[in-house]
Design an enzyme around this catalytic site. Structure first.
Site, mmCIF file in Angstrom:
data_model
loop_
_atom_site.group_PDB
_atom_site.id
_atom_site.type_symbol
_atom_site.label_atom_id
_atom_site.label_comp_id
_atom_site.label_asym_id
_atom_site.label_seq_id
_atom_site.Cartn_x
_atom_site.Cartn_y
_atom_site.Cartn_z
ATOM 1 N N ASN A 325 0.713 -1.133 0.060
ATOM 2 C CA ASN A 325 0.025 0.046 -0.017
ATOM 3 C C ASN A 325 0.699 1.141 0.078
ATOM 4 O OD1 ASN A 325 -2.469 1.434 -0.248
ATOM 5 N ND2 ASN A 325 -3.075 0.852 2.026
ATOM 6 N N HIS A 361 -10.474 3.577 7.925
ATOM 7 C CA HIS A 361 -10.634 2.172 7.412
ATOM 8 C C HIS A 361 -12.243 1.823 7.866
ATOM 9 C CE1 HIS A 361 -6.644 1.256 6.338
ATOM 10 N NE2 HIS A 361 -7.049 0.354 5.605
#
Length: 473
Positions: A325, A361
């Site tokens: 990521n 998230h």
């Protein structure tokens, strides 16, 4: 659209996956024909026409996956543009967009989190979009109101002087091959694309099989297909439910650790496969161009979100952070971490970054647990590296055979097992699941919480007397 939906549903039932997941995969793959149309018919047209193409195709893909709920993404884009237009490049505009988009996202999580697993709702593309919009308003502020001498090089690289048009912001926000899954990229890269700065980087047509662009895009796409296959097969054998089942507790500890390591890898592969497929399409659009290497070969890794070799050869969790990521990590470095220097403590800044990522998230406790464990493990590793660097005799000893091989095996086993321990809560999300998982492994990873105590004895054992100490690079 109905026929496409039927195909997605049929394939999903045949393969035993959720239909929303199959539609998302279809949307990523549609990036390839959309890139072909762009290269053949749209590239070279006016910047407004190019932006309109990106906006409409991205919006359609969003509608295909989430129906009219995609309006939530559009609302956030228009709100951000309105703040930039009427409030200007100020701290107030940064705060307004930052707080408003994050609150909107959190409220979306609260309203749409209805299961113990991952919910395919509009919050998935919105969480990607929120970072893009926050970065946009920071770029505008940095380019106009910040002292350029006080900006880091990466901040200067993405700062913008002029107010982008509404079509540019819409095209940037809904870019079809990255709108729903990433990768993140700044608006400066988008503006360079539609301005034609990446055109003619090679003499051949992009869609020629012999072109460097096509070769690299195919490599990343095939890697994505490979990881998709590995994930589909592996996750059907070692399931999330198995890892929190009573059956797992009946196995010997070494066997449980083996399953934990494989499962932790599969958690990575679920994201790697979709990112690689999306990256291939982005490269064909032209976003991946990154100049040339020392030998003069063209590079197309500017928006790479995964460094496969580094991840697969990882011998520390620091390697995982550096190779996984990448674009989101770069985003938090530029827009969060480096702007928290006023704390005067890197650990406080790191903790704040990981807290932000947890909130971004979602609301499941598994996100917070995973990022907390990442903070603990990485802090431990950094301390150990610094301690070892100060003992030249020890470093010379472990650099020789057979010690070098033994150390390599130990580190590989450590990272193999502990990545599953760290990632586990991210996969199962809810408290009762990850608590059961950690009980199965006797909370072994949490022993690192007592590292400040162990550290005292490690320093006494490894560090030579001060008068003979020699720091190596």
């Amino acid at each position: 659209m109905g026929s496409i939906l039927n195909v997605a549903g049929l394939l999903a039932s045949k393969l035993g996956v959720a239909e929303p997941a199959m539609r998302l995969l279809f949307s990523v793959l549609l990036g390839y024909p959309l890139a072909f149309v762009y290269q053949k018919y749209i590239k070279g047209r006016s910047q407004n026409e190019q932006s309109l193409y990106f906006f409409l195709t991205g919006l359609y893909l969003g509608y295909y996956n989430y129906g009219f709920d995609i309006i939530h993404c559009l609302v956030n884009v228009l709100f951000t543009y309105g703040v930039m237009l009427f409030v200007g490049p100020t701290r107030t505009s940064v705060a307004l967009v930052f707080i408003s988009t994050m609150v909107y996202l959190l409220y979306g999580y609260i309203l749409n989190t209805t299961t113990d697993g991952y919910d395919f709702t509009f919050t998935m593309p919105l969480c990607v979009l929120v970072l893009r919009l926050i970065g946009l308003v920071f770029n505008y502020y940095d380019g106009n109101r910040r002292d350029q001498e006080k900006l880091s090089n990466d901040m200067k690289e993405v700062a913008i002087k002029r107010m982008p048009t509404i079509l540019e912001v819409l095209g940037f926000s809904f870019f079809p091959s990255s709108f729903m899954i990433g990768p993140q990229f700044p608006i400066t890269r988008y503006l360079d694309l539609i301005a034609g700065k990446f055109n003619n980087v090679e003499n051949k047509e992009v869609w020629s099989l012999s072109s460097a662009t096509m070769k690299y895009a195919i490599q990343r796409a095939l890697a994505g297909v490979f990881y998709l296959g590995v994930y589909h097969i592996g996750s059907s054998i070692i399931t999330d439910d198995f890892m929190i089942s009573d059956e797992l507790d009946t196995y010997p500890f070494w066997r449980k650790c083996f399953y934990l390591g494989i499962w932790g890898r599969l958690v990575f592969y679920k994201y790697i496969c979709i990112w690689l497929l999306g990256e291939g399409a982005c490269i064909l659009f032209g976003l991946g161009y990154n100049g040339t290497d020392k030998e003069g070969n063209l590079k197309f890794d500017k928006i790479a979100n995964i460094r496969i070799r580094v991840l697969e050869n990882a011998r520390s969790h620091i390697h995982y952070v550096e190779s996984f990521n990448i674009n989101t990590n770069q985003w938090v470095l530029v827009y969060i971490y480096k702007r928290l220097r006023f704390f005067g403590n890197k650990y406080v800044s790191q903790a704040a970054v990981l807290l932000f990522l947890s909130v971004w998230h979602g609301i499941h406790s598994g996100y917070y647990t995973t990022f907390f464990m990442e903070f603990v493990i990485v802090a431990f590793e950094k301390d150990m590296i610094e301690i070892c660097k100060k003992n030249e005799t020890f470093l010379n000893y472990i650099s020789k055979q057979p010690q070098k091989t033994i150390v390599y095996i130990i580190l590989k086993l450590y990272t193999f097992v502990f990545i599953g321990y760290c990632n586990g809560p991210f996969a199962v999300l809810t408290f009762h699941k990850w608590w059961h998982l950690y009980k199965s492994f006797y909370f072994m990873g949490h022993l690192l919480l007592f590292w400040p105590i162990y550290k005292i004895f490690i320093i006494k054992f490894l560090l030579p007397p001060k008068n003979t100490s020699k720091k190596t690079s």
